[in-house]
Design an enzyme around this catalytic site. Structure first.
Site, mmCIF file in Angstrom:
data_model
loop_
_atom_site.group_PDB
_atom_site.id
_atom_site.type_symbol
_atom_site.label_atom_id
_atom_site.label_comp_id
_atom_site.label_asym_id
_atom_site.label_seq_id
_atom_site.Cartn_x
_atom_site.Cartn_y
_atom_site.Cartn_z
ATOM 1 N N GLU A 162 0.859 -1.207 -0.109
ATOM 2 C CA GLU A 162 -0.082 0.152 0.027
ATOM 3 C C GLU A 162 0.736 1.084 -0.049
ATOM 4 O OE1 GLU A 162 -3.343 0.347 -0.552
ATOM 5 O OE2 GLU A 162 -2.418 2.399 -0.798
ATOM 6 N N LYS A 221 8.451 -1.408 -2.547
ATOM 7 C CA LYS A 221 7.671 -0.834 -1.464
ATOM 8 C C LYS A 221 8.618 -0.126 -0.534
ATOM 9 C CE LYS A 221 4.895 0.829 1.836
ATOM 10 N NZ LYS A 221 3.894 1.638 1.887
ATOM 11 N N CYS A 277 6.391 4.383 8.791
ATOM 12 C CA CYS A 277 7.109 3.840 7.794
ATOM 13 C C CYS A 277 8.362 4.072 7.392
ATOM 14 C CB CYS A 277 6.150 3.868 6.103
ATOM 15 S SG CYS A 277 4.654 3.061 6.344
HETATM 16 C C1 UDX Z 1 4.697 7.420 3.763
HETATM 17 C C2 UDX Z 1 4.754 7.207 2.278
HETATM 18 O O1 UDX Z 1 4.576 8.464 1.807
HETATM 19 C C3 UDX Z 1 3.640 6.171 1.798
HETATM 20 O O2 UDX Z 1 3.864 6.044 0.366
HETATM 21 C C4 UDX Z 1 3.920 4.840 2.378
HETATM 22 O O3 UDX Z 1 2.646 4.321 2.081
HETATM 23 C C5 UDX Z 1 3.816 5.178 3.836
HETATM 24 O O4 UDX Z 1 5.034 6.063 4.250
HETATM 25 P P1 UDX Z 1 3.281 8.810 5.551
HETATM 26 O O5 UDX Z 1 4.378 8.358 6.604
HETATM 27 O O6 UDX Z 1 1.795 8.535 5.925
HETATM 28 O O7 UDX Z 1 3.593 7.757 4.121
HETATM 29 O O8 UDX Z 1 3.453 10.288 5.532
HETATM 30 P P2 UDX Z 1 4.325 11.156 4.445
HETATM 31 O O9 UDX Z 1 3.524 12.265 3.647
HETATM 32 O O10 UDX Z 1 5.244 10.502 3.468
HETATM 33 O O11 UDX Z 1 5.260 11.843 5.156
HETATM 34 C C6 UDX Z 1 6.111 11.130 6.212
HETATM 35 C C7 UDX Z 1 6.935 12.158 6.932
HETATM 36 O O12 UDX Z 1 7.863 13.251 6.281
HETATM 37 C C8 UDX Z 1 6.015 13.077 7.710
HETATM 38 O O13 UDX Z 1 6.611 13.493 9.078
HETATM 39 C C9 UDX Z 1 6.123 14.545 7.059
HETATM 40 O O14 UDX Z 1 6.035 15.773 7.967
HETATM 41 C C10 UDX Z 1 7.626 14.225 6.625
HETATM 42 N N1 UDX Z 1 7.700 15.232 5.151
HETATM 43 C C11 UDX Z 1 7.237 14.916 4.178
HETATM 44 C C12 UDX Z 1 8.964 16.002 5.442
HETATM 45 O O15 UDX Z 1 9.556 16.586 6.350
HETATM 46 N N2 UDX Z 1 9.088 16.966 4.242
HETATM 47 C C13 UDX Z 1 8.413 16.412 2.964
HETATM 48 O O16 UDX Z 1 8.782 17.343 2.231
HETATM 49 C C14 UDX Z 1 7.826 15.592 3.224
#
Ligand code: UDX
Ligand code: ADP
Length: 463
Positions: A162, A221, A277
């Site tokens: 996913e 993944k 993740c």
């Molecule tokens: C992530 C992956 O994006 C997703 O495809 C996978 O299925 C699960 O892991 P998620 O952890 O839900 O998803 O959120 P994501 O939007 O990826 O953000 C992860 C972390 O990175 C957050 O703490 C976010 O604030 C941080 N982040 C994200 C940054 O600090 N800078 C960015 O530019 C993007």
């Protein structure tokens, strides 16, 4: 084979929303989500769908539409396994906290339990789908358990990772960049892949549905998450350099993001990435590389985590230094505790680690997060086992509105990029604080110039 009954084991952040969308888009398929956690199932069945246990924009509406029609939440795990043709495994796979691979490898005990339970119950051929993120070659282990402890029926194991991100789960599920399905290259394996392709084809166009072998799918993944996290650590590394040299990391990110080969996404400097993740999957990747003796590969990816830990620590150090090298008994307000906006999930949130550091310095932390309860904050801190439950209890104050949380505080730090933070009456907040009033924007979401003109000492990341 036409799929008419699906079961999903695990009603968490992945299983719940994914199954809700499958049920909404496939009214002809009965979808049953099961979990051992009775309270969680009870919450999913709450008559008011605003109270379901996971907050995701748009989710409660979908649950309201499908629940009771073809979407069911239940604790009767065995019954659901028995009835379904396709069983998704969507249980948690945390990093191991004991034994071999402690702190690195994924703990597969919940997955193994599921496999054993499926083997025990299944009386007809079944398709078993790995939905949780798993180390490469987990499918092999699942298959071995199923084949050796089962009732002689045939199992096909598919990997269907996913990619949804929390906070945008519903739109990601309705409009995925791609669906990835890995399976055996035998005729039976291909039939199983096709059965699952047909489920997704109810709302996803076929050119976005990719089929591969099982190992490619599992590794893709981990690779996707490692690449995304690497971008964040890369820009965060530059943020420290920017602070020393007078460059502005937001300007740098914009300038490099316009290069179409680099692209603008995931270049936002922050206090550090969190979530269930990224860290887990990279640690897992590092562990796998090491187990094959690929030390340079392992070290390369481990650096992404090292940089992320450094960024969180650097942020708390900066608060202490700026506040004249002491925060003892000072009130420091956190706006945001969730690991990102639009979710109530706090797993691995930078806020937890920053709070831990500041409590070590005897600060009092007052928190406002629109979706996170004080109990959750305390549970997160207690999990670190840095100090007694009572000490944590005394160090954390939670408020249900931001103005009370900020009143009388010496500094505010923004830990989550909730939209509402930009709309506050910052003058009113400033007036209620100790002077000089400091604002540490761990997400670079506020307008520095405006806040400085009010009187705040404003410090963003990387400028
Ligand atoms: C992530 C992956 O994006 C997703 O495809 C996978 O299925 C699960 O892991 P998620 O952890 O839900 O998803 O959120 P994501 O939007 O990826 O953000 C992860 C972390 O990175 C957050 O703490 C976010 O604030 C941080 N982040 C994200 C940054 O600090 N800078 C960015 O530019 C993007
Ligand atoms: P994720 O983010 O991967 O969805 P969560 O922790 O949110 O992880 O959800 C996983 C769910 O799986 C939990 O609600 C947990 O109770 C459930 N679970 C774990 N093992 C089993 C099992 N053997 N049978 C049923 N449910 C299980």
């Amino acid at each position: 084979m036409e799929v008419t009954k699906i079961c999903c084991i695990g009603a968490g952040y992945v299983g719940g929303p994914t199954m809700a969308v499958i049920a909404q888009k496939c009214p002809h398929i009965q979808v049953t989500v099961v979990d051992l956690n009775e309270q969680r199932i009870k919450d999913w069945n709450d008559p008011d769908t605003n109270n379901i246990p996971i907050y995701e924009p748009g989710l409660s509406e979908i649950v309201a539409e499908a629940r009771g029609r073809n979407l069911f939440f239940s604790t009767e795990v065995e019954k659901a396994i028995d009835e379904a043709q396709v069983i998704f495994i969507s249980v948690n796979t945390p990093t191991k906290t004991y034994g071999k691979g402690k702190g690195m490898a994924a703990d597969l005990k919940y997955i193994e339990l599921c496999a054993r339970q499926i083997a025990k119950v299944a009386k007809e051929n079944k398709i078993v789908v790995e939905k949780s993120t798993l180390p490469v070659r987990t499918a092999e282990a699942i298959k071995s358990i199923l084949d050796n402890t089962g009732n002689g029926v045939q199992f096909q194991i598919l990997s269907n990772p996913e990619f949804l991100a929390e906070g945008t789960a519903v739109t990601d599920l309705l409009n995925p960049d791609r669906i990835l399905i890995g399976g055996d290259t035998t005729p039976e394996g291909e039939a199983a892949i096709n059965a699952l392709v047909d489920v997704y084809a109810n709302w996803v166009s076929k050119d976005k549905i990719l089929t591969t072998n099982v190992w490619s799918s599992e590794l893709s993944k981990l690779t996707a998450n490692a690449f995304l996290a690497q971008r964040i650590s890369s820009i965060n590394a530059m943020s420290e350099l920017c602070e020393k040299t007078g460059a502005d990391v937001n300007e740098v990110a914009k300038a490099i993001g316009m290069d179409t080969r680099i692209g603008p996404k995931f270049l936002k400097a922050s206090v550090g990435f969190g979530g269930s993740c990224f860290q887990k999957d990279i640690l897992n990747l590092v562990y796998i590389a090491k187990s094959y003796g690929l030390n340079e590969v392992a070290d390369y990816w481990e650096q992404v985590i090292i940089m992320n830990d450094h960024q969180k620590r650097r942020f708390s150090n900066k608060i202490v230094q700026t506040l004249y090298n002491t925060v003892a008994d000072k009130k420091i307000t956190f706006l945001g505790w969730a690991f990102k906006k639009d979710t109530n999930d706090t797993r691995e949130s930078a806020a937890i680690y920053v709070a831990d550091d500041l409590i070590n310095e005897q600060a009092k932390i007052s928190v406002y997060d629109p979706k996170v309860s004080r109990n959750k904050m305390l549970a997160d801190l207690n999990y670190l086992e840095s100090r007694s439950v009572e000490e944590n209890n005394n160090a954390i104050l939670a408020f249900d509105n931001p103005y009370d949380a900020c009143k009388g505080s010496h500094a505010i730090s923004i830990l989550t990029e909730w939209d509402e933070f930009t709309a506050y009456d910052w003058q009113k907040i400033y007036d209620s604080m100790h002077k000089p009033a400091f604002l540490f924007d761990g997400r670079n979401i506020l307008n520095a110039k405006e806040l400085e003109s009010i009187g705040f000492v404003y410090k963003g990341i990387g400028s």
